[in-house]
Design a protein around this motif. Structure first.
Motif, PDB file in Angstrom:
ATOM      1  N   SER A 187       0.829  -1.214   0.000  1.00 54.36           N
ATOM      2  CA  SER A 187       0.000   0.000   0.000  1.00 54.36           C
ATOM      3  C   SER A 187       0.862   1.263   0.000  1.00 54.36           C
ATOM      4  CB  SER A 187      -0.887   0.023   1.241  1.00 54.36           C
ATOM      5  OG  SER A 187      -0.089   0.283   2.385  1.00 54.36           O
TER       6      SER A 187
ATOM      7  N   LYS B 247       1.760   2.853   2.581  1.00 58.48           N
ATOM      8  CA  LYS B 247       1.413   3.736   3.708  1.00 58.48           C
ATOM      9  C   LYS B 247       2.409   3.540   4.828  1.00 58.48           C
ATOM     10  CE  LYS B 247      -3.464   3.197   2.559  1.00 58.48           C
ATOM     11  NZ  LYS B 247      -4.612   2.325   2.805  1.00 58.48           N
TER      12      LYS B 247
ATOM     13  N   LEU C 221      -1.836  -2.506  12.630  1.00 58.91           N
ATOM     14  CA  LEU C 221      -1.533  -1.678  11.446  1.00 58.91           C
ATOM     15  C   LEU C 221      -1.014  -2.541  10.300  1.00 58.91           C
ATOM     16  CD1 LEU C 221      -0.042   1.490  13.186  1.00 58.91           C
ATOM     17  CD2 LEU C 221      -2.228   1.291  12.003  1.00 58.91           C
TER      18      LEU C 221
ATOM     19  N   ARG D 118      -3.656  -3.980   8.422  1.00 57.80           N
ATOM     20  CA  ARG D 118      -4.284  -2.989   7.537  1.00 57.80           C
ATOM     21  C   ARG D 118      -3.317  -2.520   6.445  1.00 57.80           C
ATOM     22  NH1 ARG D 118      -8.738  -0.508  11.080  1.00 57.80           N
ATOM     23  NH2 ARG D 118      -8.515  -1.719  12.975  1.00 57.80           N
TER      24      ARG D 118
ATOM     25  N   ILE E 227      -0.327  -1.238   6.709  1.00 55.06           N
ATOM     26  CA  ILE E 227       0.348   0.038   7.001  1.00 55.06           C
ATOM     27  C   ILE E 227       1.693  -0.285   7.656  1.00 55.06           C
ATOM     28  CG2 ILE E 227       0.231   2.198   8.338  1.00 55.06           C
ATOM     29  CD1 ILE E 227      -2.894   1.903   8.130  1.00 55.06           C
TER      30      ILE E 227
ATOM     31  N   ALA F  17      -5.741   2.403  15.601  1.00 53.29           N
ATOM     32  CA  ALA F  17      -5.516   1.903  14.236  1.00 53.29           C
ATOM     33  C   ALA F  17      -6.624   2.383  13.301  1.00 53.29           C
ATOM     34  CB  ALA F  17      -5.440   0.379  14.246  1.00 53.29           C
ATOM     35  N   GLU F  18      -7.865   2.415  13.822  1.00 48.27           N
ATOM     36  CA  GLU F  18      -8.975   2.907  12.983  1.00 48.27           C
ATOM     37  C   GLU F  18      -8.778   4.379  12.630  1.00 48.27           C
ATOM     38  OE1 GLU F  18     -12.617   2.058  15.077  1.00 48.27           O
ATOM     39  OE2 GLU F  18     -12.461  -0.074  14.570  1.00 48.27           O
TER      40      GLU F  18
ATOM     41  N   GLU G 282      -6.201   4.580   9.992  1.00 50.63           N
ATOM     42  CA  GLU G 282      -6.753   4.167   8.696  1.00 50.63           C
ATOM     43  C   GLU G 282      -7.645   5.277   8.117  1.00 50.63           C
ATOM     44  OE1 GLU G 282      -9.101   0.528   8.643  1.00 50.63           O
ATOM     45  OE2 GLU G 282      -7.995  -0.072   6.856  1.00 50.63           O
ATOM     46  N   ASN G 283      -8.416   5.929   8.998  1.00 48.22           N
ATOM     47  CA  ASN G 283      -9.246   7.058   8.541  1.00 48.22           C
ATOM     48  C   ASN G 283      -8.393   8.165   7.967  1.00 48.22           C
ATOM     49  OD1 ASN G 283     -11.806   6.249   9.037  1.00 48.22           O
ATOM     50  ND2 ASN G 283     -11.880   7.064  11.120  1.00 48.22           N
TER      51      ASN G 283
ATOM     52  N   ARG H 189      -7.485   7.166   4.610  1.00 49.41           N
ATOM     53  CA  ARG H 189      -8.652   7.200   3.715  1.00 49.41           C
ATOM     54  C   ARG H 189      -8.933   8.645   3.297  1.00 49.41           C
ATOM     55  NH1 ARG H 189     -12.704   5.111   6.963  1.00 49.41           N
ATOM     56  NH2 ARG H 189     -11.723   3.094   6.843  1.00 49.41           N
TER      57      ARG H 189
END
Ligand code: PMT
Length: 409
Positions: free
Chosen positions: A3, A5, A27, A30, A32, A172-173, A176-177, A180
């Motif tokens: 990714s 990231k 992470l 996800r 990252i 972590a959310e 991720e936001n 995004r």
């Protein structure tokens, strides 16, 4: 990571440092990548070896290490990341970040970075509540840093209160936001509420029993504060009328701190006129009639409290003949028949929309990071999925902006 990231994770010295390992794992799930800076104090709680094994990368420790500086100096460490996350962030590192002290690799990198910084504070409840920490966090937020948590709960020191680091999954959310949103557009968000004024109520109210005791509820203010933040981000002149909470005042928002329902009504009336009113506060329905001036003594006789009804702020504003905001939104906190009870409140109070949420203890709505809401008006019911309160704030602010753009003037 495919990714591309990349997060630079700064781990400072608190017992919550052990949770940083779970954060790294989450992470990675996800996609990252994580590179770590570990402070001296942090290395008492988690070892560079375990972090290196988890990240698959070198762990950076020392500002004055020739190897660290020649391989990847403090400027490169920040340059090489998309986002800098401080988790856990101790009271000490927050104070250094606020004043610009750069006396180790972590703080020097934080002073040198031009990347978005996210902070997950973790400390003892009194250290968190200390005026110095609250001032530091407010200033850091005003400088654009994003603060996640802390949470209320049991602490390692055996005390209970606000100061526990948010769970790794929530951090972590938020990360991720960030990615995004960063992916969506590099342009400034459209400021579609410029020229509009919004009043938001948030948090609980405290209703005095006597000078030292009060009636209250479990509202943390997270939902109301998130809505205020989102409306301000769309350019609205925003007034947040907040009952007592542990939250820092959001940036670019005028905050009126109040205690009781009567104070809250007075502050809302003083803030009118406005275009938008959102009542997210959990206002006490009753207060004690004539609370005594002196503390009620414990003398074997049970005091009896006479309760009288509080003014209903939402109903008052909804039914104003003059100065009624163009859009008045209430919340409905229910523990059963959520939608039908909310529809009855919409009709009874006379607001335009009502946002219904289930506040049964097992939902974790009170005080939690997330919420599941139904947005109801006279014709429609929209069921939103479970979302963070921040996301609900943004989605609601966008819906408000669209509504106001489309009403005939
Ligand atoms: O603060 P959090 O921990 O983030 O939790 C969020 C929340 C659960 C508090 C929030 O999402 C919420 O539901 N707020 C409304 C809580 C409430 O008091 O609901 P109610 O159904 O009792 O009241 C209905 C509406 O009338 C609400 O908009 C309330 O603000 C308003 N009201 C109620 C009584 C009163 N005297 N004055 C009012 O304005």
């Amino acid at each position: 990571m495919e990714s591309g990231k990349r997060v630079l994770l700064i781990i400072s010295g608190g017992i919550a440092a052990y949770k940083s390992q779970e954060l790294i794992r989450d992470l990675h799930r996800r996609e990252i990548a994580v590179r770590c800076i570990l402070t001296d104090a942090g290395s008492y709680f988690v070892t560079p070896f375990s972090l290196a094994a988890l990240t698959g990368d070198k762990v950076y420790l020392d500002l004055f290490s020739l190897t660290d500086e020649s391989e990847m100096g403090h400027i490169e460490l920040s340059r090489d990341a998309d986002l800098v996350v401080v988790a856990p962030a101790t009271a000490n590192i927050l104070a250094k970040m606020r004043t610009g002290i750069a006396d180790d690799l972590a703080t020097t990198t934080l002073l040198a970075t031009d990347k978005q910084v996210m902070i997950a504070p973790a400390m003892n409840v009194r250290m968190w509540q200390h005026a110095a920490t609250q001032e530091n966090i407010t200033i850091l937020q005003e400088r654009g840093m994003q603060v996640i948590g802390p949470e209320e709960g049991e602490m390692a020191c055996g005390e209970y209160g606000m100061g526990r680091m948010s769970e790794p999954v929530l951090i972590a959310e938020a990360i991720e936001n960030f990615f995004r949103n960063a992916g969506q557009t590099s342009e400034e968000p459209q400021k579609s509420l410029i020229g509009k004024k919004a009043i938001i109520t948030s948090g609980p109210t405290h209703e005095a029993i006597d000078p030292v005791r009060y009636l209250a509820n479990h509202s943390s203010g997270r939902q109301g504060h998130a809505i205020a933040k989102a409306l301000a981000a769309l350019g609205a002149e925003t007034v947040l009328v907040s009952g007592p909470t542990q939250l820092a005042d959001p940036a670019n928002v005028a905050v009126k701190h109040v205690q009781s329902a009567e104070d809250m009504l007075a502050a809302c009336e003083a803030a009118l006129p406005a275009d938008i009113m959102v009542c997210a506060a959990a206002v006490a329905d009753w207060r004690v009639a004539n609370p005594p001036q002196e503390k009620i003594k414990k003398n074997g006789v049970m005091p009896s409290l006479e309760l009288i009804e509080n003014p209903d702020i939402l109903a008052n504003v909804s039914q104003l003949a003059k100065n009624r905001p163009a859009l008045v939104i209430g919340f409905a906190a229910e523990t059963k028949d959520v939608v039908s009870y909310a529809q009855a409140k919409l009709a009874k109070k006379g607001c335009d929309w009502i946002v219904a949420n289930d506040v049964s203890p097992e939902t974790g709505t009170f005080g939690g990071e997330n919420n599941t809401v139904h947005v109801i008006d006279a014709e429609t019911i929209e069921d939103w999925p479970i979302l963070s309160k921040e996301d609900i704030g943004q989605k609601l602010a966008a819906r408000i902006a669209t509504y106001l753009e489309n009403i005939p003037t």
